[in-house]
Design an enzyme around this catalytic site. Sequence first.
Site, mmCIF file in Angstrom:
data_model
loop_
_atom_site.group_PDB
_atom_site.id
_atom_site.type_symbol
_atom_site.label_atom_id
_atom_site.label_comp_id
_atom_site.label_asym_id
_atom_site.label_seq_id
_atom_site.Cartn_x
_atom_site.Cartn_y
_atom_site.Cartn_z
ATOM 1 N N ARG A 1 -95.311 4.946 61.272
ATOM 2 C CA ARG A 1 -96.331 5.998 61.216
ATOM 3 C C ARG A 1 -97.742 5.418 61.332
ATOM 4 N NH1 ARG A 1 -94.366 7.401 55.158
ATOM 5 N NH2 ARG A 1 -92.453 7.396 56.381
ATOM 6 N N SER A 5 -91.951 2.216 58.114
ATOM 7 C CA SER A 5 -92.029 3.120 59.255
ATOM 8 C C SER A 5 -93.109 2.727 60.258
ATOM 9 C CB SER A 5 -92.290 4.538 58.753
ATOM 10 O OG SER A 5 -93.664 4.821 58.795
ATOM 11 N N ASP A 14 -87.343 16.817 64.520
ATOM 12 C CA ASP A 14 -86.264 16.517 63.579
ATOM 13 C C ASP A 14 -86.767 16.182 62.173
ATOM 14 O OD1 ASP A 14 -87.468 14.146 64.269
ATOM 15 O OD2 ASP A 14 -85.644 13.082 64.822
ATOM 16 N N HIS A 15 -88.047 15.858 62.025
ATOM 17 C CA HIS A 15 -88.559 15.444 60.719
ATOM 18 C C HIS A 15 -89.047 16.629 59.888
ATOM 19 C CE1 HIS A 15 -88.263 11.398 62.266
ATOM 20 N NE2 HIS A 15 -88.769 10.879 61.159
ATOM 21 N N ARG A 40 -83.281 3.548 53.992
ATOM 22 C CA ARG A 40 -84.417 3.112 53.160
ATOM 23 C C ARG A 40 -84.305 3.706 51.768
ATOM 24 N NH1 ARG A 40 -88.727 3.695 58.047
ATOM 25 N NH2 ARG A 40 -88.341 1.585 58.816
ATOM 26 N N ASP A 54 -91.109 5.837 66.297
ATOM 27 C CA ASP A 54 -90.296 5.859 65.085
ATOM 28 C C ASP A 54 -89.669 4.478 64.946
ATOM 29 O OD1 ASP A 54 -88.963 8.061 63.113
ATOM 30 O OD2 ASP A 54 -87.690 6.323 63.460
HETATM 31 C C1 MIC Z 1 -89.093 6.908 58.412
HETATM 32 O O1 MIC Z 1 -87.874 6.767 58.443
HETATM 33 O O2 MIC Z 1 -89.830 6.361 57.580
HETATM 34 C C2 MIC Z 1 -89.736 7.784 59.471
HETATM 35 C C3 MIC Z 1 -90.211 9.012 58.810
HETATM 36 O O3 MIC Z 1 -88.775 8.151 60.440
HETATM 37 C C4 MIC Z 1 -90.877 6.998 60.131
HETATM 38 C C5 MIC Z 1 -91.702 7.779 61.064
HETATM 39 C C6 MIC Z 1 -92.710 8.648 60.401
HETATM 40 O O4 MIC Z 1 -93.291 8.279 59.395
HETATM 41 O O5 MIC Z 1 -92.957 9.727 60.948
HETATM 42 C C7 MIC Z 1 -90.416 5.746 60.869
HETATM 43 O O6 MIC Z 1 -89.391 5.209 60.565
HETATM 44 O O7 MIC Z 1 -91.146 5.250 61.741
HETATM 45 FE FE1 SF4 Z 2 -85.284 10.393 60.241
HETATM 46 FE FE2 SF4 Z 2 -86.534 8.075 59.765
HETATM 47 FE FE3 SF4 Z 2 -84.590 8.936 58.180
HETATM 48 FE FE4 SF4 Z 2 -83.992 8.129 60.565
HETATM 49 S S1 SF4 Z 2 -84.862 6.884 58.948
HETATM 50 S S2 SF4 Z 2 -83.214 9.969 59.572
HETATM 51 S S3 SF4 Z 2 -85.737 8.808 61.748
HETATM 52 S S4 SF4 Z 2 -86.583 9.911 58.476
#
Ligand code: MIC
Ligand code: SF4
Length: 641
Positions: A538, A536, A64-65, A379, A119
């Site tokens: 990550r 996140s 999905d990313h 965010r 995530d």
């Molecule tokens: C995000 O919302 O920052 C992400 C991208 O979903 C991350 C995960 C990632 O960096 O792959 C998260 O929230 O953990």
């Molecule tokens: Fe995707 Fe992270 Fe955004 Fe949720 S917050 S939509 S998991 S990138």
Amino acid sequence: MGLTICYKILKEHLVEGRLVKGEPISIRIDQTLTQDATGTMAYLEFESMNIDRVRNELAVSYVDHNTVQVGFENFDDHEYLRTVAAKKGVVFSRAGNGICHQVQLERFALPGKTLIGSDSHTPTQGGLGEIAIGAGGLDVALAMAGLPFSIICPKVIGIRLTGKLRAGVSAKDVILKVLEKFGVKGNVNSVFEYFGPAVSSLSVPERATICNMGAECGVTFSIFPSDERTYEFLKAHGREDGYREIRADEDALYDDVYEINLSELEPLIATPHSPGNISSVRELEGMKVNQVLIGSCTNSSYMDLKKVAKILEGKTIAPGVSLGIAPGSREVFEMISEDGSLTTFIKAGARILESACGFCIGNHQSPGTDSISLRTNNRNFEGRSGTKSAKVYLVSPETAALSAISGKLVSPLGRVPFDEIVLPEHYYCDDSMLIFPPKSSEGVEILRGPNIGAPPASMPMANELKGTATLKVGDKITTDHIMPAGARLKYRSNIPAYSEFVFEGVDPTFPSRAKALRDEKRAVFVIAGSSYGQGSSREHAAICPQYLGLRAVIAKSIERIHQANLCNFGILPLLFDSEGDYDLIEQGDELELHDVIDSIERGVFTLFDKTKNKEIKLNLFASEEQKKMLIKGGKLNLLKD
Ligand code: MIC
Ligand code: SF4
């Protein structure tokens, strides 16, 4: 004494430790989820454990990313994920099927179960009464191997909901209110548990929105009771067999209680550049808006988009506004298509986006220079949208839709053309974009394109660390600062390539300066203020700096998931004993740590700042198990022993 929901479920899953606030415990994990951007590394790590098939109840791998597919890298990742899932017994959700948290809620989450996901918004599933926790990919890989997951037994903050939401005020405003109260730091090892008379007025998608953004406060998870609304949602998805009622005991004791009267709540907005900067929409009404984006795992349910459709019905968006709408899943897409909402969006001038993370992670839809973007996601860190000078504001779908028509920020209070949205008795459920693994993995070949690298490797901890304060940063450094996503996301499966972008938006010279030190066998130190690593899950924010030679982060405080990721990859998470000592160290200072192994065991370090000729006391922020992995140079090394 009665039990909270949180302690009831933890009790059923306890493997080690005592259910006493503040004590380390480990729990059995029933379900796991990964998404592609963290998943490739998690499965590479899982493969390195030489286990034939996953050992937990249910493992799902989502794509999905990284779905933009500029260049071959994303598709290579998808193919690796599809084939490794078939080989290892994991359910695979194909690109286009939707955002992991939305699909998990619709198809898999169950009350009373435990879930960890790679995530940080995994806690969304608390909306269905599940204990759902965000973690680094390696921890998820270990849970797939059947190993328990360690957390600190949490403090339970009860959030008592009374009253009723007024028309135009929504679940998003509830969680923005919680953010106003608790902020984005200082809530580690706590959970939010919702209770009170107004809980039954909130549907599961609304509860999921509220639990989703608990992640922004830094709590381990958020949870709602499992009640008649939960049953309703599961039944509408043909999953009522998994229902069980779970409520807190009448005399359950919360460590703290915060009350929100929904009748008094008004539409709220998070202003740049933190989800914790809360104002009322009323105060900023009239602000010119250039872009409106509706979607993400926070606000992309059928209910959210139905509200948006009712607002946009027969209207056209303002000439100066670009409106994008991303349905959270194929289920949502199909439903808005059948009930005519999709036609409404198209006629209103909306740009229909893929069911994926998309704009939320800066993959596309970057706003213009200095422009104002209103979004329904969770965010708004500086630069996350892809445009550093843009100002991103977070709002409810109602605020977003009305503002898209007006071209200016509009408060939806009393201005929406509905009182409440009645949810359907049956949702469109079609699992054809989910690939269930074959019974036997024999003959399944794992495809690895050139973008698929190797799992991270690290050396055991040295007893002396001599090096430089390579970078000094301030408070609230997010993982987006450390390891940017957006245009750089495609390198997630390739550590050397991705490492070139560590701290890109903070100091683009960091990777070359760090590598020069590393190559001279000197240690890289990062000095930080409070709440380092928020955001996140990550693990690349630990793996890539580690690859560049980072040996210790010295901070005022470090957020939960990032602290675990640092330990998992052998980087010392050190905290100033006296926060004022942060001011003593300057970037470029020569730093030394002696007797490192002994200091890890004792949990106390003395840092020698050679440049300033000063000694600084530091405390190691690590559990007993984490101390062992730090000595070995990371969790994978510890497991190999
Ligand atoms: C995000 O919302 O920052 C992400 C991208 O979903 C991350 C995960 C990632 O960096 O792959 C998260 O929230 O953990
Ligand atoms: Fe995707 Fe992270 Fe955004 Fe949720 S917050 S939509 S998991 S990138």
